[in-house]
Design a protein around this motif. Structure first.
Motif, PDB file in Angstrom:
ATOM      1  N   HIS A  88      27.984  45.788  50.503  1.00  0.00           N
ATOM      2  CA  HIS A  88      27.926  47.252  50.474  1.00  0.00           C
ATOM      3  C   HIS A  88      28.581  47.880  49.247  1.00  0.00           C
ATOM      4  CE1 HIS A  88      26.239  47.171  54.459  1.00  0.00           C
ATOM      5  NE2 HIS A  88      27.290  46.536  54.944  1.00  0.00           N
ATOM      6  N   GLY A  89      29.414  47.137  48.539  1.00  0.00           N
ATOM      7  CA  GLY A  89      29.965  47.636  47.294  1.00  0.00           C
ATOM      8  C   GLY A  89      31.130  48.592  47.407  1.00  0.00           C
ATOM      9  N   GLN A  90      31.496  48.991  48.610  1.00  0.00           N
ATOM     10  CA  GLN A  90      32.589  49.932  48.798  1.00  0.00           C
ATOM     11  C   GLN A  90      33.120  49.802  50.218  1.00  0.00           C
ATOM     12  OE1 GLN A  90      29.628  53.153  48.195  1.00  0.00           O
ATOM     13  NE2 GLN A  90      30.699  54.238  49.864  1.00  0.00           N
ATOM     14  N   LEU A  91      34.342  50.301  50.422  1.00  0.00           N
ATOM     15  CA  LEU A  91      34.931  50.344  51.762  1.00  0.00           C
ATOM     16  C   LEU A  91      35.571  51.709  51.944  1.00  0.00           C
ATOM     17  CD1 LEU A  91      35.655  48.858  54.414  1.00  0.00           C
ATOM     18  CD2 LEU A  91      37.838  48.267  53.340  1.00  0.00           C
ATOM     19  N   ASP A  92      35.033  52.476  52.873  1.00  0.00           N
ATOM     20  CA  ASP A  92      35.518  53.829  53.132  1.00  0.00           C
ATOM     21  C   ASP A  92      36.241  53.939  54.469  1.00  0.00           C
ATOM     22  OD1 ASP A  92      34.034  54.854  50.757  1.00  0.00           O
ATOM     23  OD2 ASP A  92      32.307  54.265  51.967  1.00  0.00           O
ATOM     24  N   LEU A  93      36.000  52.979  55.354  1.00  0.00           N
ATOM     25  CA  LEU A  93      36.627  52.967  56.678  1.00  0.00           C
ATOM     26  C   LEU A  93      36.851  51.536  57.113  1.00  0.00           C
ATOM     27  CD1 LEU A  93      37.443  54.119  59.498  1.00  0.00           C
ATOM     28  CD2 LEU A  93      34.996  54.103  60.071  1.00  0.00           C
ATOM     29  N   LEU A  94      38.079  51.235  57.492  1.00  0.00           N
ATOM     30  CA  LEU A  94      38.428  49.943  58.091  1.00  0.00           C
ATOM     31  C   LEU A  94      38.849  50.187  59.520  1.00  0.00           C
ATOM     32  CD1 LEU A  94      39.197  46.908  58.060  1.00  0.00           C
ATOM     33  CD2 LEU A  94      41.450  47.615  57.191  1.00  0.00           C
ATOM     34  N   VAL A  95      38.196  49.508  60.463  1.00  0.00           N
ATOM     35  CA  VAL A  95      38.558  49.602  61.877  1.00  0.00           C
ATOM     36  C   VAL A  95      39.066  48.239  62.325  1.00  0.00           C
ATOM     37  CG1 VAL A  95      37.798  50.118  64.229  1.00  0.00           C
ATOM     38  CG2 VAL A  95      36.823  51.384  62.302  1.00  0.00           C
ATOM     39  N   ASN A  96      40.370  48.148  62.524  1.00  0.00           N
ATOM     40  CA  ASN A  96      40.990  46.931  63.035  1.00  0.00           C
ATOM     41  C   ASN A  96      40.957  46.981  64.565  1.00  0.00           C
ATOM     42  OD1 ASN A  96      41.867  45.354  60.750  1.00  0.00           O
ATOM     43  ND2 ASN A  96      43.337  46.972  60.296  1.00  0.00           N
ATOM     44  N   ASN A  97      39.955  46.331  65.124  1.00  0.00           N
ATOM     45  CA  ASN A  97      39.742  46.403  66.571  1.00  0.00           C
ATOM     46  C   ASN A  97      39.870  45.055  67.265  1.00  0.00           C
ATOM     47  OD1 ASN A  97      38.529  47.545  69.166  1.00  0.00           O
ATOM     48  ND2 ASN A  97      36.981  46.036  68.601  1.00  0.00           N
ATOM     49  N   VAL A  98      39.695  43.955  66.528  1.00  0.00           N
ATOM     50  CA  VAL A  98      39.717  42.654  67.175  1.00  0.00           C
ATOM     51  C   VAL A  98      41.076  42.424  67.836  1.00  0.00           C
ATOM     52  CG1 VAL A  98      40.540  41.348  65.166  1.00  0.00           C
ATOM     53  CG2 VAL A  98      39.101  40.225  66.872  1.00  0.00           C
ATOM     54  N   GLY A  99      41.070  41.785  68.986  1.00  0.00           N
ATOM     55  CA  GLY A  99      42.329  41.539  69.682  1.00  0.00           C
ATOM     56  C   GLY A  99      42.136  40.599  70.861  1.00  0.00           C
ATOM     57  N   SER A 100      43.259  40.185  71.411  1.00  0.00           N
ATOM     58  CA  SER A 100      43.251  39.277  72.555  1.00  0.00           C
ATOM     59  C   SER A 100      44.428  39.625  73.447  1.00  0.00           C
ATOM     60  CB  SER A 100      43.364  37.829  72.073  1.00  0.00           C
ATOM     61  OG  SER A 100      43.473  36.935  73.165  1.00  0.00           O
ATOM     62  N   GLY A 101      44.241  39.469  74.741  1.00  0.00           N
ATOM     63  CA  GLY A 101      45.329  39.738  75.679  1.00  0.00           C
ATOM     64  C   GLY A 101      45.166  38.906  76.933  1.00  0.00           C
ATOM     65  N   GLY A 102      46.279  38.564  77.530  1.00  0.00           N
ATOM     66  CA  GLY A 102      46.238  37.796  78.764  1.00  0.00           C
ATOM     67  C   GLY A 102      47.380  38.189  79.670  1.00  0.00           C
ATOM     68  N   LEU A 103      47.138  38.108  80.963  1.00  0.00           N
ATOM     69  CA  LEU A 103      48.156  38.439  81.957  1.00  0.00           C
ATOM     70  C   LEU A 103      49.012  37.210  82.232  1.00  0.00           C
ATOM     71  CD1 LEU A 103      45.825  40.433  84.340  1.00  0.00           C
ATOM     72  CD2 LEU A 103      47.870  41.380  83.274  1.00  0.00           C
ATOM     73  N   ALA A 104      50.286  37.335  81.940  1.00  0.00           N
ATOM     74  CA  ALA A 104      51.220  36.241  82.209  1.00  0.00           C
ATOM     75  C   ALA A 104      52.634  36.784  82.099  1.00  0.00           C
ATOM     76  CB  ALA A 104      51.031  35.087  81.230  1.00  0.00           C
ATOM     77  N   SER A 105      53.512  36.277  82.918  1.00  0.00           N
ATOM     78  CA  SER A 105      54.914  36.665  82.805  1.00  0.00           C
ATOM     79  C   SER A 105      55.512  36.060  81.542  1.00  0.00           C
ATOM     80  CB  SER A 105      55.698  36.178  84.027  1.00  0.00           C
ATOM     81  OG  SER A 105      55.774  34.759  84.036  1.00  0.00           O
ATOM     82  N   ILE A 106      56.622  36.610  81.090  1.00  0.00           N
ATOM     83  CA  ILE A 106      57.312  36.046  79.927  1.00  0.00           C
ATOM     84  C   ILE A 106      57.671  34.584  80.192  1.00  0.00           C
ATOM     85  CG2 ILE A 106      59.405  36.205  78.527  1.00  0.00           C
ATOM     86  CD1 ILE A 106      59.364  39.237  79.137  1.00  0.00           C
ATOM     87  N   GLU A 107      58.089  34.295  81.415  1.00  0.00           N
ATOM     88  CA  GLU A 107      58.530  32.951  81.771  1.00  0.00           C
ATOM     89  C   GLU A 107      57.412  31.920  81.663  1.00  0.00           C
ATOM     90  OE1 GLU A 107      61.125  30.844  85.375  1.00  0.00           O
ATOM     91  OE2 GLU A 107      60.092  32.750  85.720  1.00  0.00           O
ATOM     92  N   THR A 108      56.179  32.338  81.958  1.00  0.00           N
ATOM     93  CA  THR A 108      55.067  31.378  82.006  1.00  0.00           C
ATOM     94  C   THR A 108      54.162  31.433  80.774  1.00  0.00           C
ATOM     95  OG1 THR A 108      53.640  32.937  83.205  1.00  0.00           O
ATOM     96  CG2 THR A 108      55.032  31.454  84.518  1.00  0.00           C
ATOM     97  N   LYS A 109      54.429  32.331  79.836  1.00  0.00           N
ATOM     98  CA  LYS A 109      53.568  32.477  78.660  1.00  0.00           C
ATOM     99  C   LYS A 109      53.646  31.223  77.791  1.00  0.00           C
ATOM    100  CE  LYS A 109      50.965  35.479  76.316  1.00  0.00           C
ATOM    101  NZ  LYS A 109      49.882  36.263  76.926  1.00  0.00           N
ATOM    102  N   LYS A 110      52.502  30.659  77.470  1.00  0.00           N
ATOM    103  CA  LYS A 110      52.442  29.443  76.656  1.00  0.00           C
ATOM    104  C   LYS A 110      52.394  29.806  75.171  1.00  0.00           C
ATOM    105  CE  LYS A 110      52.131  26.928  80.376  1.00  0.00           C
ATOM    106  NZ  LYS A 110      53.313  26.177  80.862  1.00  0.00           N
ATOM    107  N   ASP A 111      52.903  28.900  74.343  1.00  0.00           N
ATOM    108  CA  ASP A 111      52.947  29.153  72.907  1.00  0.00           C
ATOM    109  C   ASP A 111      51.555  29.366  72.314  1.00  0.00           C
ATOM    110  OD1 ASP A 111      55.683  29.050  72.814  1.00  0.00           O
ATOM    111  OD2 ASP A 111      55.795  27.027  71.951  1.00  0.00           O
ATOM    112  N   LYS A 112      50.562  28.647  72.808  1.00  0.00           N
ATOM    113  CA  LYS A 112      49.201  28.793  72.270  1.00  0.00           C
ATOM    114  C   LYS A 112      48.695  30.212  72.481  1.00  0.00           C
ATOM    115  CE  LYS A 112      44.568  26.781  72.475  1.00  0.00           C
ATOM    116  NZ  LYS A 112      43.711  25.720  73.100  1.00  0.00           N
ATOM    117  N   ALA A 113      48.904  30.756  73.687  1.00  0.00           N
ATOM    118  CA  ALA A 113      48.485  32.129  73.975  1.00  0.00           C
ATOM    119  C   ALA A 113      49.323  33.126  73.185  1.00  0.00           C
ATOM    120  CB  ALA A 113      48.596  32.405  75.476  1.00  0.00           C
ATOM    121  N   LEU A 114      50.617  32.836  73.053  1.00  0.00           N
ATOM    122  CA  LEU A 114      51.506  33.693  72.272  1.00  0.00           C
ATOM    123  C   LEU A 114      51.015  33.792  70.830  1.00  0.00           C
ATOM    124  CD1 LEU A 114      54.238  35.170  71.685  1.00  0.00           C
ATOM    125  CD2 LEU A 114      55.238  32.893  71.375  1.00  0.00           C
TER     126      LEU A 114
END
Length: 260
Positions: A88-114
């Protein structure tokens, strides 16, 4: 959602700008990309699933372009931006939307998911913003303004249980956006942290009991349209979208006993 303009109409109409939308094949990202295409923008949508991206591009029209990439990989963010600029030769708008989330307590959160949430929810946004600054600065000099929208979440303010990492990374996006305002606003780059509450998307299917009260993805897209239409003098560092309830930070979901 409004109908996509005919291909011949888009081809004849002047391009309104060029946008890069991560996580653009479904949900919030697709709704934003659809709005932009309808308004005459050229759009690059990025995601991991090549088939979903191809389907999205067919629906978005001739000015849409897909880049399949795992943004969590080293160097991927810069490669996606380079491919967008080649196309496109130009960038006028960047939308940072990608993301990931999971339900887990702090105690059970695995490093891979973190690590996945830290990378996709914050690191990728930082890398894309950093790499995009020269193009965004050039766009602002030419057009009067350019825009960055970092899709955060109302959980950045709510900080509910069992989503500690997701909430922390979304809060970090708000902090990044506010710091970026200080660094970039005088160059005409408008950086906004978007904080929607629960949005009716495939990613929220686990909270189906609250579906009737959720914000629509089109609502979020309309908020981006608003940001694009403000004057170069008007900066919107944060924009919150919430649902009905006893407080602004009310959530329709019981985070301690989620329905999934």
């Amino acid at each position: 959602m409004n109908a996509t303009p005919r291909d011949d109409e888009l081809t004849r109409a002047p391009m309104q700008g060029a946008a890069l939308v991560t996580g653009g094949s479904a949900g919030i990202g697709y709704a934003i990309a659809h709005m932009l295409a309808a308004d005459g923008w050229a759009v690059t949508v990025c995601g991991r699933d090549a088939d979903k991206l191809a389907s999205a591009v067919r629906e978005l029209g001739p000015r849409a372009h897909a880049v399949a990439a795992n943004l969590a990989r080293s160097g991927a963010a810069e490669s996606v931006l380079a491919e967008h600029l080649d196309r496109h030769g130009q960038l006028d708008l960047l939308v940072n939307n990608v993301g990931s989330g999971g339900l887990a307590s702090i105690e059970t959160k695995k490093d891979k998911a973190l690590d996945l949430e830290l990378n996709l929810n914050f690191r990728v946004a930082f890398q894309l913003l950093r790499a995009s600054i020269p193009s965004l600065r050039e766009s602002a000099a030419t057009r009067g303004k350019s825009n960055v929208v970092n899709v955060s979440s109302l959980v950045a303010r709510q900080t509910p249980p069992n989503v500690s990492v997701y909430a922390a990374t979304k809060a970090a996006l708000v902090a990044l956006s506010n710091s970026a305002h200080g660094e970039l606003s005088r160059d005409g780059i408008h950086v906004t942290a978007l904080l929607p509450g629960f949005v009716d998307t495939p990613g929220a299917s686990w909270a189906s009991a609250a579906q009737d009260t959720m914000i629509t993805a089109d609502d979020v897209a309309e908020s981006v349209r608003f940001l694009l239409r403000t004057s170069p003098r008007c900066f919107v560092p944060e924009l919150m979208l919430t649902t009905s309830g006893p407080t602004v930070l009310h959530s329709p979901v019981d985070w301690e006993t989620p329905d999934h």
